[in-house]
Design an enzyme around this catalytic site. Sequence first.
Site, PDB file in Angstrom:
ATOM      1  N   LYS A 220      31.549  45.258  38.131  1.00  0.00           N
ATOM      2  CA  LYS A 220      30.297  46.014  37.968  1.00  0.00           C
ATOM      3  C   LYS A 220      30.303  47.228  38.897  1.00  0.00           C
ATOM      4  CE  LYS A 220      25.318  45.530  38.393  1.00  0.00           C
ATOM      5  NZ  LYS A 220      24.180  44.634  38.572  1.00  0.00           N
ATOM      6  N   GLU A 226      38.376  42.210  46.453  1.00  0.00           N
ATOM      7  CA  GLU A 226      39.355  41.359  45.766  1.00  0.00           C
ATOM      8  C   GLU A 226      39.844  42.028  44.486  1.00  0.00           C
ATOM      9  OE1 GLU A 226      36.449  40.490  46.937  1.00  0.00           O
ATOM     10  OE2 GLU A 226      36.496  38.500  47.864  1.00  0.00           O
ATOM     11  N   GLY A 280      25.555  40.518  37.879  1.00  0.00           N
ATOM     12  CA  GLY A 280      26.939  40.066  37.679  1.00  0.00           C
ATOM     13  C   GLY A 280      27.014  38.687  37.047  1.00  0.00           C
ATOM     14  N   ARG A 281      26.183  37.770  37.519  1.00  0.00           N
ATOM     15  CA  ARG A 281      26.255  36.382  37.022  1.00  0.00           C
ATOM     16  C   ARG A 281      25.562  36.220  35.674  1.00  0.00           C
ATOM     17  NH1 ARG A 281      23.507  37.110  41.644  1.00  0.00           N
ATOM     18  NH2 ARG A 281      21.297  36.614  41.774  1.00  0.00           N
ATOM     19  N   GLU A 366      23.880  31.334  43.330  1.00  0.00           N
ATOM     20  CA  GLU A 366      23.705  32.718  43.789  1.00  0.00           C
ATOM     21  C   GLU A 366      22.290  33.191  43.425  1.00  0.00           C
ATOM     22  OE1 GLU A 366      26.100  36.326  42.422  1.00  0.00           O
ATOM     23  OE2 GLU A 366      27.213  35.770  44.203  1.00  0.00           O
ATOM     24  N   HIS A 397      35.995   8.360  36.425  1.00  0.00           N
ATOM     25  CA  HIS A 397      37.060   7.627  37.105  1.00  0.00           C
ATOM     26  C   HIS A 397      37.337   8.195  38.480  1.00  0.00           C
ATOM     27  CE1 HIS A 397      37.953   5.303  33.479  1.00  0.00           C
ATOM     28  NE2 HIS A 397      37.555   6.398  32.848  1.00  0.00           N
ATOM     29  N   LYS A 517      31.349  39.763  53.815  1.00  0.00           N
ATOM     30  CA  LYS A 517      32.211  40.863  53.340  1.00  0.00           C
ATOM     31  C   LYS A 517      32.392  41.909  54.439  1.00  0.00           C
ATOM     32  CE  LYS A 517      30.615  40.783  48.516  1.00  0.00           C
ATOM     33  NZ  LYS A 517      29.936  41.531  47.465  1.00  0.00           N
TER      34      LYS A 517
HETATM   35  O1  F6P Z   1      29.956  38.923  46.074  1.00  0.00           O
HETATM   36  C1  F6P Z   1      29.138  38.490  45.037  1.00  0.00           C
HETATM   37  C2  F6P Z   1      29.183  39.442  43.871  1.00  0.00           C
HETATM   38  O2  F6P Z   1      28.487  40.597  44.167  1.00  0.00           O
HETATM   39  C3  F6P Z   1      28.634  38.764  42.622  1.00  0.00           C
HETATM   40  O3  F6P Z   1      27.267  38.827  42.538  1.00  0.00           O
HETATM   41  C4  F6P Z   1      29.365  39.494  41.553  1.00  0.00           C
HETATM   42  O4  F6P Z   1      29.345  38.788  40.339  1.00  0.00           O
HETATM   43  C5  F6P Z   1      30.736  39.586  42.152  1.00  0.00           C
HETATM   44  O5  F6P Z   1      30.512  39.801  43.520  1.00  0.00           O
HETATM   45  C6  F6P Z   1      31.638  40.653  41.596  1.00  0.00           C
HETATM   46  O6  F6P Z   1      31.082  41.929  41.696  1.00  0.00           O
HETATM   47  P1  F6P Z   1      31.674  43.140  40.883  1.00  0.00           P
HETATM   48  O7  F6P Z   1      31.548  42.845  39.437  1.00  0.00           O
HETATM   49  O8  F6P Z   1      30.870  44.325  41.302  1.00  0.00           O
HETATM   50  O9  F6P Z   1      33.129  43.288  41.261  1.00  0.00           O
END
Ligand code: F6P
Length: 554
Positions: A220, A226, A280-281, A366, A397, A517
Amino acid sequence: MNAMTDTGHEAPGTMTPLVQRPAWEALRAHHADIASAHLRDLFAADLTRGERLRAEAVGLHLDYSKNRVTDETMRLLVELAEQSGLRSHIDAMFAGRHINISEDRAVLHVALRMPAGSSLVVDGTDVVAEVHQVLARMGSFADRVRRGEWTGHTGKRIRNVINVGIGGSDLGPVMAYEALRHYSDRSLAMRFVSNIDSTDLVEATRGLDPAETLFIISSKTFSTLETMTNAHSARDWVVRALGEDSVASHFVAVSTSAERVEAFGIDSSNMFGFWDWVGGRYSMDSAIGLSTMIAVGPERFAEMLAGFHAMDEHFRTAPFGQNLPVIMGLLAVWYRDFFGCQTVGVMPYEQYLKRFPAYLQQLTMESNGKHVTLTGEPVQADTGAVYWGEPGTNGQHSFYQLIHQGTTVIPVDLIGFAKSLNPLGEHHDLLSSNVFAQAKALAFGKTADEVRAEGSAEAVVPQRVMEGNRPTNVILAEVLTPFRLGTLVALYEHSVFTQGTVWGIDSFDQWGVELGKVLAKQIAPQLLCAEEPQLDHDSSTNELIRLYRRLKDT
Ligand code: F6P
């Protein structure tokens, strides 16, 4: 009547505080009355309970009779929803008002699945028209990849599609791909890279031909550490094999930031956009679902959106007492706040839903892991539970023992389907028998007399007693389809919304993830630098950094 804001819901400061709402007080007294009531007795005293405490919408059947509730509980919970402004809050969301207060944003994932031709004007823009423009671009791109018309730099057909993203830009796509694998094009290998741990990317690309591989960089913000680190390494992997000018054929982006996408080197004509009003979620049905669309095709994707929309409409219009997400959300509040339950198990008895619990963890935790209200006051009750789960029957199990006989009550959602997508002998009926058996065993358990009647040695009667009175929801549907997946995800989305509204929290921000972060950004150079760094953290963090540096140098 509480004062209304121009966002169309009660001004946060004017809402009667949660614990002073009459329904809350009534629920507290009612809980004292029924907390010790056993489901055995509730069923024995009311022979139609199982026929009555159920609801159905858009093909999803919810049996909530095996919850520790009576009709009176449900009546009071519905009153609580009303006194918490749920109706106006729903209307405010669907009208595009800025209900994400701390980020001053609309919350409009429901617009992502409104049918073409409908309209929702927000700040002068018809967002539904924009949504369908992006869907059309996604559709033609997905079709080109699926038909082999979108080729790699050397002209080879794309055989592998790798989605690079994390959190909402990964969990939705992975979950949906796994859930809809039955409907997917098996000639395409779909892979997902999320973790900054290099193992994730290295294993995902192992054995693949870069000339046949397409990367979808999904973020987003297009700034997540990452994802950007993985995206750069993926770019290096492609460029090493195919040269710098191959990037345009092997990378597309999904983001809200055209500027950052271009700065990365992806042409904006290869970018699929979405909007800051999609959390995002809550984004798996936006362009973030591009990998899903490539896997199952635009028509199936549209069916999934129709499922979401059907549940949205149910949530928006059904009376609370018959409203599936409202019922589930209120039951979640009931267990969290009145029984003190800290976790909720979600067990899909459908192998294709194996990533559904992981997806729900972000959606629920979240969203509702919040400690202050919309006005910044400490929230007066416990908020979001820990969600977790595994597909049945595997969990039976391993960890079900604790749910059956442990000392803590864990409400469980059991999700089953009447038909298998891969019928094989008696497998499916044997699987489904476990859904009903678990719900029954958890509710009714086994008394000492029943154990003795089985001829058990007296010494082990206590170990073999099953207390029961463990609550479950059973969610049953005909078969897992794209439409059904949409209804199921929207069910939980709106259950989360219902809970967040009762608690008066912002279910759509996530400030709690920021501090870690920022600190990681400060610490990274101290791990990367050649010289011993000057450290001014707490003594534990300093020592851990020193130890890490020693270990990595050995
Ligand atoms: O760190 C949490 C978050 O901001 C989530 O809310 C989001 O889904 C995810 O990181 C990834 O964010 P982006 O789509 O901006 O890379």
